[in-house]
Design an enzyme around this catalytic site. Structure first.
Site: not given
Ligand code: IPT
Length: 952
Positions: A396, A472
Site C-alpha cells: 500500500e 491478502e
C-alpha cells in the site's frame, strides 16, 4: 536535530547477508540505561562515556519502550498519527536515549556494530564518537566500530527518535512501537556471500554457485572448495516447503568461516502459471506480522518457532512477511521447517491515500534513495534463503517512479525471484498479478483470463500472462472469515490462480491490566482504528481461532470423496506423495465409536474399499483420518493432517420421534425427578397453563420446564453484531429496521381439545415500522416430553438479510454442562465451520464461548440433532431438533454480549441463555472484502420448525 530530511542514513556500511560466521561477536542485548524525553532537542552530552546516567531507568534491549512503562502504544491502520507534511515531523517526538557499557574481550580488535532493528531513527555513538545514523526500522544497519573501540571499557550510546521523515515510509497497519526492538551485536564478521542454488526438474540436478570471498564446500554433495562465480551441477534432492531438504555448506574466507544451509529450488512463471521446481505452486498462505502480546514486535525465538509449527500443523504452506522483513531467525526457521515466503520490504505510505496520494514518497525523486536503500538492505540480508520465492516492494505505497527504481535494481541483483507489488494494479513493476480482497466472482474471472482490460494494451497483455495471487484475502477479523472454501475451490480449479495469503496470522492484542487485551483507543490515542488490529487467525496468546481450524480443513493436502463402499483419496500435495501418512477409519453410531480400521492407501492415492460396518442402530457416520505415520520436524506421529466424513445411515435422523437413543432420555415413559406434580396436572389452572412438563403463564410464556425455572422460548432475530456485520454495513440496516428491539404482542392463547396442547399466537415486530412476523408457538405434550412447533409468517416488505431466525430462552445457571450430537467440537456458521464434524461432544457452557478479543456473536454449534443441558446429578433438559437446530449457550444475554467491548466486560449472570436457531445469516468477510455469498444469506420468509424438550 534535523529529522526532516530524506537521507536514510549516514556512516553505515554496505548491506550484506545475514550469515552464521565463526568470527567473534559480542551480543550487546540485555539491560541498558534508558531515559525518555518528550522532544528531540535534548542535549547530546549523554553520548559522553563519562556521562552520569545513574539516575536513569533501565530498559531491556531488545524491546519497545512503551511496553515498559515509558509512554504508551498507539494504533492506527491507514491514518498517520501526525499531520501529513513530509518530511516534517512533530515537535512532540518521544526520544529515547540508551547507554550501555561493555568490556572488550582481550585481544579483540576491529569490528562492526550491528543493529538488527530500531524504530524509527537511531543515532549511534561509540565512546563519544558519532558513528552515524540509520532509518528503516525493520532492517539491519552496520557501522564500523573499529577505529573507536578501545581495550577494556567501552560505552555505546544510542538516541532513538520515535518520529522522523522515515515514519512516512512506515505506515503499516499496526501499533506504533518505538525502540531498539531487535538485537545489537558487535561482530568481527565482514563477509558477504550470495549462494545461488537452482533445481532442474527435468534432470533432477541442482546448480550451485556463489559470489563472495573464499571457497564454498558442500561435503554431502562432494562439492569441495568451489570458487566464486564457477557454477557446478550435481544430483540433488530439491527444496520445497513440503520437503525442506537443506545441505550444509561452508564458505572458508580468509578471516572467517561462514556456514549456510543451501536449498535447491527454482521459481519460474510459465504460461501464466507460477511454478516451483517445474510444478504448479499453490500458495496456502497467511500474512504474518511480528507480534507478541507482551513484547510487541520483539518476538522471542521460541515464539517465532511456535508460529511456524502452528502454521505447518494447520496446513499453511506459505507466509507473506507483512509488511516488512521479519527477524532474520524467522527466515532460517522457514528454510528449515518449510514455508514458501514472500519477503516484503519495509515500505508503506498508505495514509497518503487519504489526501489523494499528494506528495506520496513513492513518486517523489527526493525519496528515491531511501526507498532503494530499504529494498537493497532487505535483498542483501535475505538473499540466501531457499524459502524466499518472491521479493515484495512493500505494501500500500501507491504508484510511482521509485517503484521502478526498486524493481530495476532487484531484477539485476537477483533475477531468480519474481517481484511482487500489489499497490499498482497495472503491474508495471511486478512479475505477478497480485490483489487483495478481490471477491469470488472477480477471482474467477481472473482465473479464466476474462478480467477487465487495463487501458494500456501493452501492460494489459503483460498482466494477462501473469499468474494471479491474492496477497491478502479472507479478513480474519472477529467471527469468521466466511467464504474460505469457495476461494480455495477457485484457486484449485484455475491454473493461473496461485492461491494467496489470508489476512492475517495473529490478533495484535496487547496485554492490558483492565481490558485483558487492548486494541486501538485503549491507551487514549486521539486518532486510532479501534479493533481493526484484532483480525488474526490466532488469538493474541496464539490459541488457534475457529478461523484457523477452518483454514486447516480448507488447505488439506489430502482429499476424500466417498461413494458406495469406497473412498477416493486424492493427493493434493504439490511436491510429495502420501507415503508419510497413515489412514484410519472409524464408524460412530450416534457419536459413539462402533468400529475402527486401518485403510491401505497407495502412496499416490486412489480408490480404496471400505470394510462393511457392523450392523446396529442410530445415525451412523464414517470418518477417515490421515495422520502422520512418523514424527516430522513440525509435528509428532499421529498428528491429523486431513479428514473426511460420510453418513452411512439413516438418511434422516429420527430426532423428534420420542427421545430414545441418546443419553438422558426418559426411559419407558417413567417421569423422573423432580416430580413437582406438574407432570400429572392437565389443563389450565388459575392464570396459567400446564402442558406435560411445562408450566406457562397467562400469556402463554413457558415459565417452568420439568421443574426448572425458565424464561421463554420466544422468537429471536438478533445476534450480537460481528465485526463483519458491523463494518460491512449490515448492522446499520438491521438497527434502522429495529431488529434489535422487537416487540412481542400476544394475540391469542388457546388450548387444544384434550387439554394437552397450547397455541400462542403472536405478532413480533419492531416499533415504527409496519414490518412484522406472525409467530405461532404450538406446544404439545408427547410422553414425558413437550414438542414446540414455531410457525413464522412475515408481513410487510422485508428486504435484505436478517441476522438469525430461532428462539431464545433462559435456563437456570446450574445447567452448565452441555452434551450434543451434531457438528463440533467448535463453532460453525453457514459459511464457516468446515472444521466442525458430526459427533457427540461435551463442553461446559463456559468452554463453549469463543474468546474473540472484542466480544461478538460466537460459539454457535451447527446441525445439532439433540443436546442436553445438565447440572449437578446430571439432571436437566434435553432438546431435540427436527431434524437439526443451531445451539448457542452463554452465561450472558445477547444484549450483554453486544454491549461488551472487551472480554472482562462479560460477567456471568445466574441464567444460561440458550439460542435454538433454525438458521443464521452467514458471516462473510465484509470487515474488509466481500460480504456473505448469496447462498448463505438468510431472508425473512415463511418458516416452520419444531423442537422437542425432554427431561434429562
Ligand atoms: C489492507 C492492508 O494491506 C493490511 O495491512 C490491513 O490493513 C488490511 O487492509 C485491513 O486489516 S489495505 C485495505 C485498504 C484493503
Amino acid at each position: 536535530m534535523d529529522l526532516a530530511h530524506f537521507t536514510p542514513g549516514s556512516g553505515r556500511l554496505a548491506p550484506r547477508a545475514a550469515l552464521r560466521s565463526d568470527a567473534p561477536s559480542l551480543v550487546l542485548d540485555g539491560m541498558w540505561r534508558f531515559r525518555l524525553s518528550p522532544a528531540a532537542d535534548v542535549p547530546e552530552d549523554f553520548a559522553d562515556p563519562d556521562h552520569d546516567d545513574s539516575a536513569w531507568d533501565e530498559l531491556p534491549v531488545p524491546s519497545h519502550w512503551p511496553l515498559h512503562g515509558h509512554g504508551a502504544p498507539a494504533y492506527t491502520n491507514v491514518s498517520y498519527p501526525f499531520p501529513i507534511d513530509p518530511p516534517h515531523v512533530p515537535t512532540e517526538n518521544p526520544t529515547g536515549d540508551y547507554r550501555r557499557a561493555f568490556d572488550l574481550p582481550e585481544g579483540w580488535s576491529g569490528g562492526r556494530l550491528r543493529l538488527e532493528g530500531v524504530e524509527s531513527y537511531a543515532r549511534v555513538w561509540l565512546n563519544g564518537h558519532e558513528l552515524g545514523f540509520t532509518t528503516g526500522s525493520r532492517l539491519p544497519a552496520e557501522f564500523d566500530a573499529g577505529p573507536y573501540l578501545r581495550p577494556g571499557r567501552n560505552v555505546l550510546a544510542v538516541r532513538v527518535h520515535q518520529w522522523s521523515a522515515a515514519s512516512y515510509l512506515e505506515d503499516q497497519d499496526m501499533w506504533w512501537l518505538p525502540g531498539i526492538f531487535r538485537d545489537v551485536t558487535l561482530t568481527r564478521s565482514t563477509a558477504d556471500v550470495f549462494v545461488r542454488a537452482s533445481y532442474d526438474a527435468g534432470t533432477g540436478r541442482g546448480t550451485l554457485s556463489f559470489d563472495g570471498p573464499g571457497r564454498l564446500s558442500v561435503p554431502e554433495l562432494g562439492v569441495d572448495g568451489l570458487e566464486p562465480g564457477t557454477p557446478v551441477t550435481v544430483d540433488v534432492e530439491p527444496w520445497s516447503a513440503e520437503t525442506p531438504r537443506l545441505y550444509d555448506a561452508v564458505v572458508a574466507c580468509p578471516e572467517e568461516t561462514v556456514r549456510l544451509r543451501v536449498g535447491f529450488r527454482t521459481v519460474a512463471i510459465q504460461d501464466g502459471v507460477l511454478l516451483a521446481n517445474g510444478r504448479p505452486l499453490l500458495l496456502k498462505g497467511v500474512n504474518r506480522h511480528e507480534f507478541h502480546p507482551e513484547h510487541g514486535r520483539t518476538v522471542p525465538y521460541e515464539t517465532m518457532r511456535q508460529d511456524i509449527l502452528l502454521m505447518k500443523r494447520h496446513n499453511v504452506n506459505a507466509v507473506r512477511t507483512s509488511h516488512y522483513p521479519p527477524h532474520p531467525a524467522f527466515l532460517d526457521l522457514c528454510d528449515e521447517l518449510g514455508l514458501w515466503v514472500v519477503d516484503e520490504c519495509d515500505l508503506e505510505t498508505h495514509g497518503f491515500g487519504q489526501v489523494g496520494w499528494r506528495a506520496n514518497p513513492t513518486d517523489d525523486p527526493r525519496w528515491e534513495e531511501a526507498l532503494l536503500d530499504r529494498m537493497r538492505r532487505m535483498v542483501e540480508r535475505d538473499k540466501n534463503h531457499p524459502s524466499i520465492i518472491m521479493w515484495s516492494l512493500g505494501n500500500e505505497a501507491g504508484v510511482g517512479r521509485n517503484l521502478a527504481v526498486m524493481a530495476g535494481w532487484t531484477r539485476e541483483r537477483d533475477p531468480s525471484r519474481p517481484i511482487h507489488y500489489e499497490g499498482d494494479w497495472s503491474c508495471a513493476n511486478a512479475d505477478v498479478y497480485s490483489r487483495m480482497y478481490a471477491g469470488h466472482a472477480e477471482v474467477e474471472a481472473i482465473g479464466r483470463g476474462t478480467e477487465d482490460p487495463l487501458p494500456d494494451p501493452e501492460l494489459d497483455a503483460r498482466r494477462r500472462a501473469m499468474p494471479f495471487m491474492q496477497c491478502e484475502y479472507a479478513h480474519a477479523m472477529g467471527l469468521g472469515p466466511g467464504g474460505l472454501a469457495e476461494y480455495q475451490e477457485l484457486f484449485e480449479r484455475y491454473p493461473r490462480l496461485a492461491g494467496g495469503f489470508v489476512w492475517e496470522w495473529i490478533d495484535h492484542g496487547l496485554v492490558h491490566p483492565e481490558h485483558g487485551y487492548a486494541y486501538g483507543g485503549d491507551y487514549g490515542e486521539p486518532v486510532h482504528d479501534g479493533n481493526f488490529v484484532i483480525d488474526g487467525l490466532v488469538f493474541p496468546d496464539r490459541t488457534p481461532s475457529p478461523g484457523l481450524l477452518d483454514l486447516k480443513k480448507v488447505f488439506e493436502p489430502v482429499r476424500f470423496a466417498f461413494d458406495e463402499g469406497v473412498v477416493r483419496v486424492r493427493n493434493a500435495y504439490g511436491f510429495r506423495d502420501l507415503a508419510h501418512l497413515e489412514f484410519v477409519a472409524t464408524v460412530e453410531a450416534e457419536g459413539e465409536q462402533v468400529a475402527r480400521f486401518a485403510l491401505d492407501v497407495p502412496a499416490e492415492g486412489g480408490e480404496v474399499k471400505l470394510p462393511a460396518a457392523p450392523p446396529g442402530e442410530g445415525e451412523r457416520w464414517l470418518t477417515v483420518r490421515a495422520v502422520l505415520a512418523r514424527d516430522e520436524p513440525w509435528a509428532e506421529a499421529g498428528h491429523e493432517v486431513a479428514w473426511g466424513q460420510t453418513r452411512l445411515s439413516p438418511a434422516v435422523p429420527a430426532a423428534l420421534s420420542r427421545a430414545g437413543a441418546g443419553e438422558g432420555a426418559a426411559a419407558d415413559g417413567v417421569v423422573r425427578e423432580p416430580t413437582t406434580g406438574e407432570f400429572t396436572v392437565r389443563g389450565p389452572a388459575a392464570g396459567e397453563y400446564i402442558v406435560g412438563g411445562g408450566r406457562f403463564d397467562a400469556r402463554g410464556r413457558l415459565v417452568r420446564l420439568f421443574g426448572f425455572d425458565v424464561d421463554g422460548p420466544r422468537l429471536e432475530l438478533w445476534r450480537a453484531p460481528t465485526d463483519n456485520d458491523r463494518y460491512g454495513g449490515l448492522v446499520a440496516a438491521w438497527r434502522a429496521t429495529g431488529l434489535h428491539r422487537l416487540t412481542h404482542r400476544v394475540d391469542e392463547v388457546t388450548t387444544g381439545d384434550a387439554g394437552t396442547g397450547l397455541a400462542v399466537r403472536t405478532r413480533v415486530a419492531p416499533a415504527a415500522t409496519d414490518l412484522g412476523l406472525r409467530v405461532t408457538y404450538r406446544w404439545d405434550a408427547d410422553g414425558d416430553g413437550l414438542v414446540l412447533t414455531v410457525e413464522v409468517e412475515p408481513e410487510g416488505g422485508w428486504t435484505g438479510p436478517i441476522p438469525r431466525l430461532g428462539v431464545v430462552m433462559a435456563l437456570p445457571g446450574e445447567l452448565g454442562d452441555v452434551t450434543w450430537f451434531g457438528r463440533g467440537p467448535g463453532e460453525a456458521y453457514p459459511d464457516t465451520g468446515m472444521a466442525a464434524r458430526v459427533g457427540r461432544w461435551s463442553a461446559s457452557v463456559d468452554a463453549m464461548q469463543t474468546p474473540y478479543v472484542r466480544p461478538q456473536e460466537n460459539g454457535h454449534r451447527a446441525e445439532v440433532r439433540w443436546a442436553t443441558l445438565t447440572g449437578p446429578g446430571g439432571r436437566g433438559v434435553r432438546v431435540s431438533g427436527d431434524p437439526v437446530f443451531g445451539l448457542t449457550a452463554r452465561r450472558w444475554s445477547t444484549a450483554d454480549l453486544e454491549r461488551a467491548r472487551h472480554r472482562p466486560d462479560l460477567v456471568p449472570g445466574d441464567r444460561v441463555h440458550v439460542n435454538l436457531d433454525r438458521a443464521q445469516q452467514g458471516v462473510g468477510t465484509a470487515s474488509c472484502g466481500p460480504g456473505t455469498l448469496p447462498a448463505y444469506e438468510l431472508r425473512a420468509e415463511p418458516a416452520a420448525f419444531r423442537l422437542r424438550f425432554d427431561p434429562a
